[in-house]
Design a protein around this motif. Structure first.
Motif, PDB file in Angstrom:
ATOM      1  N   ASP A  94       0.824  -1.212   0.000  1.00 13.44           N
ATOM      2  CA  ASP A  94       0.000   0.000   0.000  1.00 13.44           C
ATOM      3  C   ASP A  94       0.865   1.272   0.000  1.00 13.44           C
ATOM      4  O   ASP A  94       0.548   2.244   0.671  1.00 13.44           O
ATOM      5  CB  ASP A  94      -0.964  -0.006   1.184  1.00 13.44           C
ATOM      6  N   TYR A  95       1.949   1.245  -0.747  1.00 12.53           N
ATOM      7  CA  TYR A  95       2.856   2.392  -0.778  1.00 12.53           C
ATOM      8  C   TYR A  95       2.166   3.637  -1.317  1.00 12.53           C
ATOM      9  O   TYR A  95       2.452   4.752  -0.872  1.00 12.53           O
ATOM     10  CB  TYR A  95       4.104   2.081  -1.615  1.00 12.53           C
ATOM     11  N   TYR A  96       1.249   3.478  -2.245  1.00  9.78           N
ATOM     12  CA  TYR A  96       0.579   4.640  -2.833  1.00  9.78           C
ATOM     13  C   TYR A  96      -0.284   5.335  -1.795  1.00  9.78           C
ATOM     14  O   TYR A  96      -0.252   6.563  -1.679  1.00  9.78           O
ATOM     15  CB  TYR A  96      -0.273   4.214  -4.031  1.00  9.78           C
ATOM     16  N   GLN A  97      -1.032   4.561  -1.020  1.00  7.87           N
ATOM     17  CA  GLN A  97      -1.904   5.147   0.002  1.00  7.87           C
ATOM     18  C   GLN A  97      -1.067   5.839   1.077  1.00  7.87           C
ATOM     19  O   GLN A  97      -1.445   6.893   1.577  1.00  7.87           O
ATOM     20  CB  GLN A  97      -2.800   4.075   0.632  1.00  7.87           C
ATOM     21  N   LYS A  98       0.060   5.262   1.445  1.00  9.75           N
ATOM     22  CA  LYS A  98       0.938   5.906   2.430  1.00  9.75           C
ATOM     23  C   LYS A  98       1.443   7.243   1.903  1.00  9.75           C
ATOM     24  O   LYS A  98       1.534   8.218   2.650  1.00  9.75           O
ATOM     25  CB  LYS A  98       2.112   4.997   2.779  1.00  9.75           C
ATOM     26  N   GLY A  99       1.778   7.312   0.623  1.00 13.38           N
ATOM     27  CA  GLY A  99       2.221   8.578   0.038  1.00 13.38           C
ATOM     28  C   GLY A  99       1.117   9.611   0.032  1.00 13.38           C
ATOM     29  O   GLY A  99       1.348  10.793   0.305  1.00 13.38           O
TER      30      GLY A  99
END
Length: 95
Positions: free
Chosen positions: A53-58
């Protein structure tokens, strides 16, 4: 003519007694050692796997940055106040 030609003396001995042989062999040997060392460093210090979920963290980080108080504005934004709209300026009035 054969009288003017000197006979070349040929020395013969084991190959490891000649310095230029070690000079020639040292280059590839150094490259092999450096390659093995690089492989060991790469295997021991592997990078962690990227979160799913790297996109949501960004996106969450960007939301946090937008919601921060304007008094934490970077020095560039404060110094370049002539180019910054008044609504974006931090409150710098003395308390």
């Amino acid at each position: 003519m054969s009288q003017n030609v000197k006979k070349l003396e040929t020395r013969s001995g084991p190959w490891w007694k000649y310095g230029h042989v070690w000079l020639v062999l040292s280059g590839p040997a150094i490259v092999v050692v450096a390659g093995i060392l690089t492989a060991v460093i790469a295997a021991r210090g592997a990078d962690p796997i990227v979160d799913a979920d790297y996109y949501q963290k960004g996106v969450n980080i960007n939301e946090q940055l937008r919601s921060q108080d304007k008094s934490y504005a970077p020095a560039n934004a404060v110094r370049n106040h002539a180019a910054t709209p008044d609504a974006d300026l931090p409150n710098l009035a003395p308390k």
